[in-house]
Design an enzyme around this catalytic site. Structure first.
Site, mmCIF file in Angstrom:
data_model
loop_
_atom_site.group_PDB
_atom_site.id
_atom_site.type_symbol
_atom_site.label_atom_id
_atom_site.label_comp_id
_atom_site.label_asym_id
_atom_site.label_seq_id
_atom_site.Cartn_x
_atom_site.Cartn_y
_atom_site.Cartn_z
ATOM 1 N N TYR A 144 -4.896 0.059 1.863
ATOM 2 C CA TYR A 144 -3.455 -0.175 1.513
ATOM 3 C C TYR A 144 -2.674 -0.935 2.459
ATOM 4 O O TYR A 144 -1.986 -1.905 2.182
ATOM 5 C CB TYR A 144 -2.778 1.090 1.144
ATOM 6 C CG TYR A 144 -1.392 0.995 0.705
ATOM 7 C CD1 TYR A 144 -1.019 0.436 -0.370
ATOM 8 C CD2 TYR A 144 -0.448 1.527 1.823
ATOM 9 C CE1 TYR A 144 0.486 0.261 -0.632
ATOM 10 C CE2 TYR A 144 1.147 1.247 1.342
ATOM 11 C CZ TYR A 144 1.348 0.571 0.101
ATOM 12 O OH TYR A 144 2.719 0.664 -0.185
ATOM 13 N N ARG A 151 3.669 -2.238 -17.067
ATOM 14 C CA ARG A 151 2.410 -2.088 -18.108
ATOM 15 C C ARG A 151 2.967 -1.092 -19.150
ATOM 16 O O ARG A 151 2.535 -0.872 -20.462
ATOM 17 C CB ARG A 151 1.200 -1.426 -17.592
ATOM 18 C CG ARG A 151 0.614 -2.562 -16.911
ATOM 19 C CD ARG A 151 -0.729 -1.915 -15.859
ATOM 20 N NE ARG A 151 0.000 -1.069 -15.108
ATOM 21 C CZ ARG A 151 -0.659 -0.213 -14.352
ATOM 22 N NH1 ARG A 151 -1.958 -0.349 -13.887
ATOM 23 N NH2 ARG A 151 0.002 0.676 -13.406
ATOM 24 N N ALA A 193 9.181 -2.665 -13.060
ATOM 25 C CA ALA A 193 10.356 -2.216 -13.295
ATOM 26 C C ALA A 193 10.665 -1.127 -14.178
ATOM 27 O O ALA A 193 11.513 -0.661 -14.456
ATOM 28 C CB ALA A 193 10.977 -3.458 -14.090
ATOM 29 N N SER A 221 5.701 -3.630 2.836
ATOM 30 C CA SER A 221 5.598 -2.277 3.167
ATOM 31 C C SER A 221 5.811 -1.947 4.915
ATOM 32 O O SER A 221 5.195 -3.011 5.409
ATOM 33 C CB SER A 221 4.593 -1.288 2.604
ATOM 34 O OG SER A 221 4.564 0.098 3.317
#
Ligand code: NDP
Ligand code: 8X3
Length: 255
Positions: free
Chosen positions: A153, A34, A10, A140
């Site tokens: 990825y 983090r 977030a 994605s």
């Protein structure tokens, strides 16, 4: 308390925009990332603006022990999580398979796959007790089609796709909705992270495009999360107008 949403990642991009969107609509928020200063700033902004409760829950999603401790030790009134936006993730590098960095591969797999699993499991355990909840996994378009130099990825996002399907089946008996959202190119800090701070290369990703924004994707997340209780969007792919799939873009201003 009002409805509660837990959002990982977030501190930027989709997660930050989603926190603002849910806050504006009266949800109490648990926000993770983090970068603790960013969490504190966002908590103050949303708390003041929308008069909702915001709990900061900083941890690295790769840290299995911390994830289960942080979520397992939530105060009782925060354990009634209605929506999880399982969003923290990243791409690192865009390199041919044989040239790519093993460290990049490990970080992507540890974050996008293992981190998403840890958070998903910790929250699913709480939702199963209440026989309700909604888990929204951020995949994605790269989890639908592989593109050149996307190798690991893409693999990590294909894994998210499979994990979402598995969760949906196994959590059916607990009345938990599972949605996979699959955005195309969106301008956030994503490319800056992928290209390790190289702004010029990051910018090329969006050249000639009006890409999705964090707010566009937050609107889609919020829409999925606020349908009637009997309705679940299982899988949703969203791109900007100028993107057809992972390869075909229309960047021609005269077309
Ligand atoms: P951003 O880089 O803007 O945001 C990524 C967020 O993930 C940050 O808040 C970051 O917080 C958090 N994050 C990364 N690693 C960790 C970690 N180990 N532990 C906790 N939080 C972490 O990118 P986006 O908002 O664009 O990306 C969000 C998700 O959407 C990702 O899963 C990405 O793969 C996916 N996605 C992005 C697309 C795009 O084009 N932008 C398209 C399709 C999917 P912090 O660094 O503070 O920990
Ligand atoms: C991000 C979208 O196409 O750059 O997940 O991989 S793409």
């Amino acid at each position: 308390m009002g409805k509660i949403v837990l959002i990982t990642g977030a501190t930027s991009g989709f997660g930050k925009a989603a926190a603002r969107k849910f806050g504006a609509n009266g949800y109490d928020l648990i926000i993770n990332g983090r970068r603790t200063e960013r969490l504190a700033e966002l908590a103050a902004e949303i708390g003041n603006k929308y008069n909702v409760a915001v709990l900061q829950l900083p941890f690295d999603v790769r840290d299995e022990k911390k994830v289960f401790e942080a979520i397992g030790n939530l105060p009782d009134n925060w354990k009634a999580i209605d929506v999880l936006v399982n969003n923290a993730g990243l791409a690192l590098g865009r390199d041919f398979f044989e040239e790519a960095s093993l460290e990049d591969w490990n970080t992507m797999i540890d974050t996008n796959v293992k981190g998403l699993l840890y958070v998903g499991k910790a929250v699913a355990q709480l939702m199963a007790l209440r026989k309700q909840g909604h888990i929204i996994n951020m995949s994605s378009i790269a989890g639908k089609e592989v593109y050149e130099k996307g190798n690991v990825y893409c693999a990590s996002k294909f894994a998210v796709d499979a994990i979402s399907q598995g969760m949906r089946i196994d959590l059916l008996r607990h009345h938990i909705k599972v949605t996979s959202i699959n955005p195309g190119a969106a301008e956030t800090e994503f490319s800056l992270v992928r290209f390790k701070g190289d702004e010029a290369t990051a910018q090329k990703t969006y050249e000639g495009l009006t890409p999705l924004s964090g707010e566009d994707v937050a609107d889609v997340i919020f829409y999925c999360a606020t349908l009637p209780p009997h309705v679940c969007i299982n899988d949703l792919t969203v791109t900007c107008l100028q993107q057809a799939n992972t390869i075909y873009f229309n960047r021609d201003p005269n077309s």
